[in-house]
Design a protein around this motif. Structure first.
Motif, PDB file in Angstrom:
ATOM      1  N   TRP A 149      13.676   4.570  14.231  1.00 54.73           N
ATOM      2  CA  TRP A 149      12.927   4.422  12.986  1.00 54.73           C
ATOM      3  C   TRP A 149      12.743   5.764  12.297  1.00 54.73           C
ATOM      4  CZ3 TRP A 149      10.743  -0.052  10.811  1.00 54.73           C
ATOM      5  CH2 TRP A 149      10.886  -1.229  11.573  1.00 54.73           C
ATOM      6  N   VAL A 150      12.580   5.696  10.973  1.00 58.41           N
ATOM      7  CA  VAL A 150      12.198   6.869  10.201  1.00 58.41           C
ATOM      8  C   VAL A 150      10.942   6.528   9.402  1.00 58.41           C
ATOM      9  CG1 VAL A 150      14.595   7.630  10.015  1.00 58.41           C
ATOM     10  CG2 VAL A 150      13.572   6.324   8.148  1.00 58.41           C
ATOM     11  N   ALA A 151      10.132   7.551   9.140  1.00 60.56           N
ATOM     12  CA  ALA A 151       8.963   7.422   8.273  1.00 60.56           C
ATOM     13  C   ALA A 151       9.063   8.489   7.195  1.00 60.56           C
ATOM     14  CB  ALA A 151       7.672   7.591   9.071  1.00 60.56           C
ATOM     15  N   LEU A 152       9.046   8.069   5.955  1.00 63.37           N
ATOM     16  CA  LEU A 152       9.100   8.972   4.814  1.00 63.37           C
ATOM     17  C   LEU A 152       7.787   8.856   4.050  1.00 63.37           C
ATOM     18  CD1 LEU A 152      12.662   8.108   3.435  1.00 63.37           C
ATOM     19  CD2 LEU A 152      12.070   9.780   5.186  1.00 63.37           C
ATOM     20  N   GLN A 153       7.151   9.988   3.808  1.00 58.91           N
ATOM     21  CA  GLN A 153       5.893   9.987   3.057  1.00 58.91           C
ATOM     22  C   GLN A 153       6.007  10.944   1.884  1.00 58.91           C
ATOM     23  OE1 GLN A 153       1.883  11.735   4.487  1.00 58.91           O
ATOM     24  NE2 GLN A 153       1.672   9.527   4.818  1.00 58.91           N
TER      25      GLN A 153
END
Length: 239
Positions: A149-153
């Motif tokens: 998974w990736v999380a972009l903020q």
């Protein structure tokens, strides 16, 4: 002056200014918790990228969420920001690399034997030239294992007149004056204002992620004054 040099000039006051931003650290931690929560079935300890790690605030959020045994590779283009990060105390599994996000494949070949479990990227893609964002999204996908998974903020206000107006008021009425007061290189915060207005909309970033093959996208927004302005998206590389 190059963007990385502007961040270099702001580096020694960056952490102070973020402490004056209500919710900044809470939002980082919430996004890191969400990323690690998606990786609950992965082997432990995790290996994670922290892309655009800056002074290490996001690195700290990732470690708090994943645990001190986590292998974290922080990447940033600014030598000044990385100097701030390296001056802090970290567990043995944390390392930092100075490089552009566009150089991720070459960095990965040196730093890891295979793809990481996941990637965290706070305030990264907005600082990548628009014509290279698809390339960077694809590189992030390739450096996360299948099923990872990736999380972009980041701040996304394009297409929302209310969010754009609130963002402008906060930048010119609060952030930039504070940067003058604490001698935090106000030029970088003027850039921040404009870069957010020009950043991808949530729909545009969704399209980039889906074009790269990511699935199971889940969007959320922050509370308080950042509602509708600060967004986090989680996305999975298919198994």
């Amino acid at each position: 002056m190059q963007l990385a040099e502007q961040f270099d000039r702001a580096a020694d006051r960056y952490d102070l200014l973020t402490r004056l931003n209500p919710g900044y650290h809470r939002a980082l931690r919430r996004a890191a918790d969400a990323l690690v929560g998606r990786l609950h079935g992965a082997a432990s300890p995790l290996t994670l990228w922290d892309l655009g790690c800056g002074s290490g605030l996001s690195t700290d959020a990732v470690l708090a969420a994943a645990g001190p045994d986590t292998r974290v590779i922080g990447l940033d283009a600014s030598a000044g920001m990385l100097a701030q990060a390296r001056a802090k105390s970290w567990p043995p599994g944390v390392s930092f690399v100075q490089a552009l996000a566009q150089d991720l494949p070459e960095v990965a070949a040196r730093e890891l034997d295979g793809p990481a479990d996941g990637a965290f990227a706070a305030y990264l893609l907005r600082n990548v030239p628009e014509h290279q964002r698809d390339e960077v999204v694809a590189a992030v996908r390739d450096q996360v294992r299948p099923g990872g998974w990736v999380a972009l903020q980041d701040y996304h206000v394009k297409g929302d007149r209310v969010a754009s107006a609130v963002w402008t008021v906060v930048c010119w009425g609060v952030v930039t004056p504070l940067a003058f007061v604490v001698r935090g290189n106000p030029a970088i915060y003027r850039y921040l204002w404009r870069s957010v207005l020009d950043n991808d909309s949530t729909a545009q970033l969704t399209a980039r992620l889906e074009h790269a093959g990511f699935t199971d996208l889940a969007w959320s927004t922050a509370g308080g004054w950042q509602r509708g302005i600060l967004h986090t998206v989680l996305a999975r590389r298919p198994s």
